[in-house]
Design a protein around this motif. Sequence first.
Motif, PDB file in Angstrom:
ATOM      1  N   UNK A  15       4.297 -31.122   1.648  1.00 43.06           N
ATOM      2  CA  UNK A  15       4.355 -30.909   3.094  1.00 43.06           C
ATOM      3  C   UNK A  15       3.546 -31.981   3.830  1.00 43.06           C
ATOM      4  N   UNK A  16       2.337 -32.263   3.334  1.00 41.36           N
ATOM      5  CA  UNK A  16       1.515 -33.300   3.996  1.00 41.36           C
ATOM      6  C   UNK A  16       2.226 -34.654   3.971  1.00 41.36           C
ATOM      7  N   UNK A  17       2.872 -34.933   2.845  1.00 40.89           N
ATOM      8  CA  UNK A  17       3.600 -36.201   2.716  1.00 40.89           C
ATOM      9  C   UNK A  17       4.726 -36.274   3.769  1.00 40.89           C
ATOM     10  N   UNK A  18       5.456 -35.174   3.891  1.00 45.84           N
ATOM     11  CA  UNK A  18       6.574 -35.164   4.859  1.00 45.84           C
ATOM     12  C   UNK A  18       6.053 -35.233   6.294  1.00 45.84           C
ATOM     13  N   UNK A  50      14.109 -33.411   3.628  1.00 46.24           N
ATOM     14  CA  UNK A  50      14.549 -32.350   4.552  1.00 46.24           C
ATOM     15  C   UNK A  50      13.432 -31.919   5.502  1.00 46.24           C
ATOM     16  N   UNK A  51      12.232 -31.766   4.961  1.00 46.33           N
ATOM     17  CA  UNK A  51      11.123 -31.314   5.817  1.00 46.33           C
ATOM     18  C   UNK A  51      10.799 -32.369   6.882  1.00 46.33           C
ATOM     19  N   UNK A  52      10.938 -33.637   6.533  1.00 43.81           N
ATOM     20  CA  UNK A  52      10.697 -34.708   7.514  1.00 43.81           C
ATOM     21  C   UNK A  52      11.669 -34.544   8.672  1.00 43.81           C
ATOM     22  N   UNK A  53      12.949 -34.366   8.341  1.00 42.74           N
ATOM     23  CA  UNK A  53      13.965 -34.261   9.384  1.00 42.74           C
ATOM     24  C   UNK A  53      13.755 -32.986  10.212  1.00 42.74           C
ATOM     25  N   UNK A  82      31.683 -31.517   5.402  1.00 38.06           N
ATOM     26  CA  UNK A  82      31.113 -30.165   5.402  1.00 38.06           C
ATOM     27  C   UNK A  82      30.829 -29.660   3.985  1.00 38.06           C
ATOM     28  N   UNK A  83      30.914 -30.552   3.006  1.00 38.00           N
ATOM     29  CA  UNK A  83      30.643 -30.194   1.599  1.00 38.00           C
ATOM     30  C   UNK A  83      29.143 -29.969   1.432  1.00 38.00           C
ATOM     31  N   UNK A  84      28.736 -28.968   0.615  1.00 36.94           N
ATOM     32  CA  UNK A  84      27.296 -28.704   0.448  1.00 36.94           C
ATOM     33  C   UNK A  84      26.485 -29.909  -0.040  1.00 36.94           C
ATOM     34  N   UNK A  85      27.156 -30.859  -0.732  1.00 32.59           N
ATOM     35  CA  UNK A  85      26.414 -32.021  -1.251  1.00 32.59           C
ATOM     36  C   UNK A  85      26.503 -33.242  -0.333  1.00 32.59           C
ATOM     37  N   UNK A  86      27.071 -33.073   0.845  1.00 37.76           N
ATOM     38  CA  UNK A  86      27.168 -34.210   1.772  1.00 37.76           C
ATOM     39  C   UNK A  86      25.785 -34.519   2.357  1.00 37.76           C
ATOM     40  N   UNK A  87      25.389 -35.769   2.284  1.00 39.90           N
ATOM     41  CA  UNK A  87      24.102 -36.148   2.896  1.00 39.90           C
ATOM     42  C   UNK A  87      24.181 -35.982   4.412  1.00 39.90           C
ATOM     43  N   UNK A  88      25.356 -36.306   4.970  1.00 45.30           N
ATOM     44  CA  UNK A  88      25.488 -36.168   6.422  1.00 45.30           C
ATOM     45  C   UNK A  88      25.300 -34.712   6.846  1.00 45.30           C
ATOM     46  N   UNK A  89      25.863 -33.812   6.071  1.00 49.25           N
ATOM     47  CA  UNK A  89      25.721 -32.381   6.413  1.00 49.25           C
ATOM     48  C   UNK A  89      24.234 -31.985   6.427  1.00 49.25           C
ATOM     49  N   UNK A  90      23.501 -32.460   5.433  1.00 47.10           N
ATOM     50  CA  UNK A  90      22.072 -32.133   5.368  1.00 47.10           C
ATOM     51  C   UNK A  90      21.341 -32.670   6.613  1.00 47.10           C
ATOM     52  N   UNK A  91      21.638 -33.928   6.962  1.00 45.39           N
ATOM     53  CA  UNK A  91      20.973 -34.538   8.122  1.00 45.39           C
ATOM     54  C   UNK A  91      21.392 -33.825   9.408  1.00 45.39           C
ATOM     55  N   UNK A  92      22.646 -33.427   9.476  1.00 46.58           N
ATOM     56  CA  UNK A  92      23.138 -32.738  10.673  1.00 46.58           C
ATOM     57  C   UNK A  92      22.405 -31.403  10.845  1.00 46.58           C
ATOM     58  N   UNK A  93      22.326 -30.653   9.755  1.00 51.51           N
ATOM     59  CA  UNK A  93      21.719 -29.322   9.864  1.00 51.51           C
ATOM     60  C   UNK A  93      20.212 -29.373  10.096  1.00 51.51           C
ATOM     61  N   UNK A  94      19.553 -30.364   9.508  1.00 51.84           N
ATOM     62  CA  UNK A  94      18.092 -30.404   9.643  1.00 51.84           C
ATOM     63  C   UNK A  94      17.638 -31.122  10.908  1.00 51.84           C
TER      64      UNK A  94
END
Length: 251
Positions: A15-18, A50-53, A82-94
């Motif tokens: 967490x501190x790193x992020x 993810x925590x950074x975003x 919209x695939x669970x492994x899409x990097x874009x999806x992760x960035x969009x949601x976070x």
Amino acid sequence: MKQSEFITRVFGSPYELCAEAAIQIVDEAAKAIYVRGKFTLVLSGGTTPKTVYQLLGTQYHEEVDWEKTFLFLGDERLVPLDHPESNFKMVKETLLNKISIPEQNIFRVNTDSTDAVKEYEDSIRAFFELQTGEYPHFDLVMLGLGEDGHTASLFPRNAALKEQSAIVTHVHIPQNELSERLTLTLPVFNNARKVVFLVTGRSKAKIVAEIYDDPECTYPARFIVPRDGEVYWYLDLDSSSLVSSECKLSP
Ligand code: 6PG
């Protein structure tokens, strides 16, 4: 490794790193916008950032001038957006769903297209107004580290690692369930103003130690040392646990 090549920071927890990485992004954005009027940021995929975003999308969302910030992905898995492994999806949601950023500031990979590699390369070339042979000069590139030494989608012994002229290249990784990807290339990462690796967890300790301590190391992440920029390695206690202590001291 020559100590001066990497600037290392070790944090007490992931967490501190992020949190520090989020602050670094806020600072770099302010500096780049002050000096050049815009901020170009390459985001990494995977789980570590993810925590950074999330922090950027919540407590820091008013600290970045998103109108003048341009977001890119360092690599993408060629799966639907919209695939669970899409990097874009992760960035969009976070992040993207939480901030107010113009659509045209987001350089997404059109994974539905059979020409995704060329389209992504063309969009980067047009934005930076590049001539043949020129590479973009990204302000900040965030990267992760895989347990096999890969970074972005530059995998050990993979042909993509040798690409010297393209900005974006296709990656095929046999035996990987996410076998089709695209990635920015090594010369692009090495043309950045600043690169920050985010590496946490015990499972990365061995690979981090080899990158730091083995002069013969040939893992892709080891080759990322920007010509005129800086490379930071943000490690937590677990991922840095096997690195010899003198290497942990920043120059
Ligand atoms: C990807 C990546 C990749 C990632 C590392 C670390 O799309 O898979 O961009 O290079 O950053 O594999 O991933 P973790 O943060 O999940 O350990």
